[in-house]
Design a protein around this motif. Sequence first.
Motif, PDB file in Angstrom:
ATOM      1  N   ASN A   2       0.825  -1.204   0.000  1.00  0.00           N
ATOM      2  CA  ASN A   2       0.000   0.000   0.000  1.00  0.00           C
ATOM      3  C   ASN A   2       0.859   1.254   0.000  1.00  0.00           C
ATOM      4  OD1 ASN A   2      -2.326  -1.564   0.139  1.00  0.00           O
ATOM      5  ND2 ASN A   2      -2.269  -1.632   2.398  1.00  0.00           N
ATOM      6  N   ALA A   3       0.325   2.307  -0.622  1.00  0.00           N
ATOM      7  CA  ALA A   3       1.047   3.582  -0.626  1.00  0.00           C
ATOM      8  C   ALA A   3       1.183   4.093   0.794  1.00  0.00           C
ATOM      9  CB  ALA A   3       0.303   4.595  -1.484  1.00  0.00           C
ATOM     10  N   PRO A   4       2.373   4.547   1.198  1.00  0.00           N
ATOM     11  CA  PRO A   4       2.578   5.003   2.570  1.00  0.00           C
ATOM     12  C   PRO A   4       1.831   6.298   2.852  1.00  0.00           C
ATOM     13  CG  PRO A   4       4.502   5.493   1.243  1.00  0.00           C
ATOM     14  CD  PRO A   4       3.594   4.664   0.384  1.00  0.00           C
ATOM     15  N   ARG A   5       1.409   6.434   4.080  1.00  0.00           N
ATOM     16  CA  ARG A   5       0.744   7.660   4.502  1.00  0.00           C
ATOM     17  C   ARG A   5       1.739   8.815   4.506  1.00  0.00           C
ATOM     18  NH1 ARG A   5      -1.145   8.253  10.744  1.00  0.00           N
ATOM     19  NH2 ARG A   5      -1.048  10.525  10.889  1.00  0.00           N
ATOM     20  N   VAL A   6       1.299   9.995   4.097  1.00  0.00           N
ATOM     21  CA  VAL A   6       2.152  11.180   4.087  1.00  0.00           C
ATOM     22  C   VAL A   6       2.104  11.819   5.469  1.00  0.00           C
ATOM     23  CG1 VAL A   6       2.562  13.439   3.072  1.00  0.00           C
ATOM     24  CG2 VAL A   6       1.751  11.559   1.638  1.00  0.00           C
ATOM     25  N   ASP A   7       3.242  11.940   6.117  1.00  0.00           N
ATOM     26  CA  ASP A   7       3.261  12.407   7.491  1.00  0.00           C
ATOM     27  C   ASP A   7       4.102  13.644   7.717  1.00  0.00           C
ATOM     28  OD1 ASP A   7       3.147   9.034   8.113  1.00  0.00           O
ATOM     29  OD2 ASP A   7       1.648  10.373   8.996  1.00  0.00           O
ATOM     30  N   PHE A   8       4.853  14.098   6.728  1.00  0.00           N
ATOM     31  CA  PHE A   8       5.469  15.408   6.857  1.00  0.00           C
ATOM     32  C   PHE A   8       5.526  16.053   5.491  1.00  0.00           C
ATOM     33  CE2 PHE A   8       9.024  12.366   6.850  1.00  0.00           C
ATOM     34  CZ  PHE A   8       9.964  12.899   6.013  1.00  0.00           C
ATOM     35  N   PRO A   9       5.801  17.364   5.397  1.00  0.00           N
ATOM     36  CA  PRO A   9       5.524  18.156   4.197  1.00  0.00           C
ATOM     37  C   PRO A   9       6.018  17.528   2.903  1.00  0.00           C
ATOM     38  CG  PRO A   9       6.251  19.564   5.978  1.00  0.00           C
ATOM     39  CD  PRO A   9       6.420  18.160   6.458  1.00  0.00           C
ATOM     40  N   ILE A  10       5.271  17.753   1.813  1.00  0.00           N
ATOM     41  CA  ILE A  10       5.610  17.159   0.527  1.00  0.00           C
ATOM     42  C   ILE A  10       6.050  18.202  -0.498  1.00  0.00           C
ATOM     43  CG2 ILE A  10       4.023  15.238   0.877  1.00  0.00           C
ATOM     44  CD1 ILE A  10       2.054  16.601  -0.999  1.00  0.00           C
ATOM     45  N   ASP A  11       6.320  19.419  -0.021  1.00  0.00           N
ATOM     46  CA  ASP A  11       6.741  20.466  -0.957  1.00  0.00           C
ATOM     47  C   ASP A  11       8.244  20.406  -1.183  1.00  0.00           C
ATOM     48  OD1 ASP A  11       7.396  21.177   1.577  1.00  0.00           O
ATOM     49  OD2 ASP A  11       6.894  23.313   1.339  1.00  0.00           O
ATOM     50  N   SER A  12       8.803  19.174  -1.159  1.00  0.00           N
ATOM     51  CA  SER A  12      10.240  19.001  -1.283  1.00  0.00           C
ATOM     52  C   SER A  12      10.683  19.123  -2.732  1.00  0.00           C
ATOM     53  CB  SER A  12      10.649  17.638  -0.733  1.00  0.00           C
ATOM     54  OG  SER A  12      10.212  17.506   0.595  1.00  0.00           O
ATOM     55  N   VAL A  13      11.884  19.577  -2.899  1.00  0.00           N
ATOM     56  CA  VAL A  13      12.465  19.715  -4.233  1.00  0.00           C
ATOM     57  C   VAL A  13      13.842  19.079  -4.216  1.00  0.00           C
ATOM     58  CG1 VAL A  13      11.222  21.836  -4.734  1.00  0.00           C
ATOM     59  CG2 VAL A  13      13.445  21.970  -3.642  1.00  0.00           C
ATOM     60  N   PRO A  14      14.385  18.709  -5.393  1.00  0.00           N
ATOM     61  CA  PRO A  14      15.717  18.131  -5.427  1.00  0.00           C
ATOM     62  C   PRO A  14      16.771  19.119  -4.946  1.00  0.00           C
ATOM     63  CG  PRO A  14      14.528  17.785  -7.498  1.00  0.00           C
ATOM     64  CD  PRO A  14      13.752  18.781  -6.708  1.00  0.00           C
ATOM     65  N   ALA A  15      17.955  18.613  -4.755  1.00  0.00           N
ATOM     66  CA  ALA A  15      19.065  19.471  -4.345  1.00  0.00           C
ATOM     67  C   ALA A  15      19.294  20.567  -5.381  1.00  0.00           C
ATOM     68  CB  ALA A  15      20.332  18.641  -4.186  1.00  0.00           C
ATOM     69  N   ALA A  16      19.818  21.688  -4.919  1.00  0.00           N
ATOM     70  CA  ALA A  16      20.020  22.837  -5.795  1.00  0.00           C
ATOM     71  C   ALA A  16      20.871  22.463  -7.000  1.00  0.00           C
ATOM     72  CB  ALA A  16      20.675  23.970  -5.016  1.00  0.00           C
ATOM     73  N   ALA A  17      20.475  22.971  -8.145  1.00  0.00           N
ATOM     74  CA  ALA A  17      21.211  22.688  -9.374  1.00  0.00           C
ATOM     75  C   ALA A  17      22.649  23.195  -9.262  1.00  0.00           C
ATOM     76  CB  ALA A  17      20.506  23.339 -10.550  1.00  0.00           C
ATOM     77  N   GLY A  18      23.545  22.407  -9.786  1.00  0.00           N
ATOM     78  CA  GLY A  18      24.947  22.811  -9.803  1.00  0.00           C
ATOM     79  C   GLY A  18      25.739  22.375  -8.590  1.00  0.00           C
ATOM     80  N   SER A  19      25.057  21.958  -7.517  1.00  0.00           N
ATOM     81  CA  SER A  19      25.783  21.485  -6.340  1.00  0.00           C
ATOM     82  C   SER A  19      25.961  19.976  -6.420  1.00  0.00           C
ATOM     83  CB  SER A  19      25.035  21.859  -5.054  1.00  0.00           C
ATOM     84  OG  SER A  19      23.801  21.187  -5.009  1.00  0.00           O
ATOM     85  N   GLU A  20      27.044  19.491  -5.836  1.00  0.00           N
ATOM     86  CA  GLU A  20      27.306  18.053  -5.891  1.00  0.00           C
ATOM     87  C   GLU A  20      26.319  17.327  -4.984  1.00  0.00           C
ATOM     88  OE1 GLU A  20      30.871  14.793  -5.183  1.00  0.00           O
ATOM     89  OE2 GLU A  20      31.065  16.833  -4.388  1.00  0.00           O
ATOM     90  N   HIS A  21      25.706  16.305  -5.520  1.00  0.00           N
ATOM     91  CA  HIS A  21      24.722  15.549  -4.754  1.00  0.00           C
ATOM     92  C   HIS A  21      25.023  14.060  -4.878  1.00  0.00           C
ATOM     93  CE1 HIS A  21      20.818  14.779  -2.828  1.00  0.00           C
ATOM     94  NE2 HIS A  21      20.716  13.757  -3.666  1.00  0.00           N
TER      95      HIS A  21
END
Length: 526
Positions: A2-21
Amino acid sequence: MNAPRVDFPIDSVPAAAGSEHIDIAIVGSGFAGLAMAIRLKQSGQHDFAILEKADAVGGTWRDNHYPGCACDVQSHLYSFSFAPNPGWSRMFSTQPEIRAYLEHCADRFGLRPHLRLSHELRRAAWDEAGACWRLEMADGRRLSARVLVSGMGGLSRPAYPRIPGLDSFAGEAFHSQHWNHGYDFRGKRVAVIGTGASAIQFVPQVAPRAGHLDLYQRTPPWIMPKPDRRVTAAERWLFRHLPFTQKLVRTGIYWALESRVLGFVVHPGLMKLVERVARRHIQRQVPDAALRARLTPDYTIGCKRVLISNDYYPALTRANVDVVSTGIARVEPDAIVLADGTRRETDCIIFGTGFHATDPIPRGVILGRDGVDILDAWRDGAQAYLGTTVAGFPNFFMVVGPNTGLGHSSMVFMIESQVAYILDALQRMRAGHVHAVDVRAEVQRDFNDGLQARLGHAVWSAGGCASWYLDPRTGRNTTLWPGFTWQFRRATATFRLADYHTLPQRRSAVRPGEERHAGAAQVQGA
């Protein structure tokens, strides 16, 4: 699933462009860090880096190189189960041999390309918007990682005593971890402060070379005979050509050590039987009754770490060695002054005073959600869920975290158990398209309440001593696992997403190749 319940914010974005990840950052290259890295590679995951502050791998076994440094667990068990070494020269290996073993493992499993030496972590902060860890090295280099694994260990920060005037001492002074191999002890008046696991190994090496040695003892340790010997050539041949023979030896050692839990936790009264062996040991090796009385503890054996040695007591009977039990009042430029006013001239001070076991992470290094320092999260004493995850610190995993230490067996067994738990977490996160996990506070609290209830009846709390196992602020045992190691392995066998708040994976955050790795993980976990 089953899809996991969302329990903390989902407005996440990938790491900043150009930085090593990188996907996974591992801090430390001792047994913990190397085990994590090896198992990642074996599971088909290659997007990781090992951040090491020094210029070589090895962790504790690189940093501690004092004379006589050796392990107090048999080598066949104090090694990776997946990388047996048929060539151990002794039952209890010395530091150079253990360090060489770790270097060999780094080469054998192809970890060199993942190693980033001279990368000392200064600060790791969880970025809520980027849903990743922002890492800053001591030299200013920066990178980000989705997952942060700490393999820093609990015995990495030396502890020094707070003695008035210590800064005024004009002679040579160093901690056992920072041994000065260039110092010539011949004819020198040496003061050793502390009688822990390190001191009982280096005192026998220093005493014959020093002009005079004063051992400043606050509390004597219980010491058992060390059943050490050389591994014969015939045994090494068997281990190399018939590997199952070494596995049998390892299994025998494991269960023999597990039996100690009966006295430590199940029925501390059984430790009286062990104490008889320790008393006979000191009687055989220390003929002087007055000295023997000073070296005999007044607490239940096992309350503090039980030490093993065959040459410590004989070293203390030497004519040029004094055991000083009177407290230290202050240090002067050329002497140590005791509480009774006695002044003992000193050329060199060696600190055998151990490590910050209950607070191994310095302030400002690990910052979780809302910038909370992990030390503030631990204001009532260090705690984690299964010694591995900490509420409020998403995607942060500890190897050798709170309450994973042992007083009876091999830490490598515990390390492998935690690594397997973390691998299962990563696989289940991929299979469920989960980007991040954060253990629920109530799950962590319930786990630790149960842990402390069990510890309250153990010899470490009921044995009548104050040890480094206990948090000095709360008196709680935040160091040791209160039971058999197989119980810990069973507890960490499966990662349960229900124990965690979860953050779903955004399509924009999926990096090239992750779909392939996710598929491989699902197959492996099937």
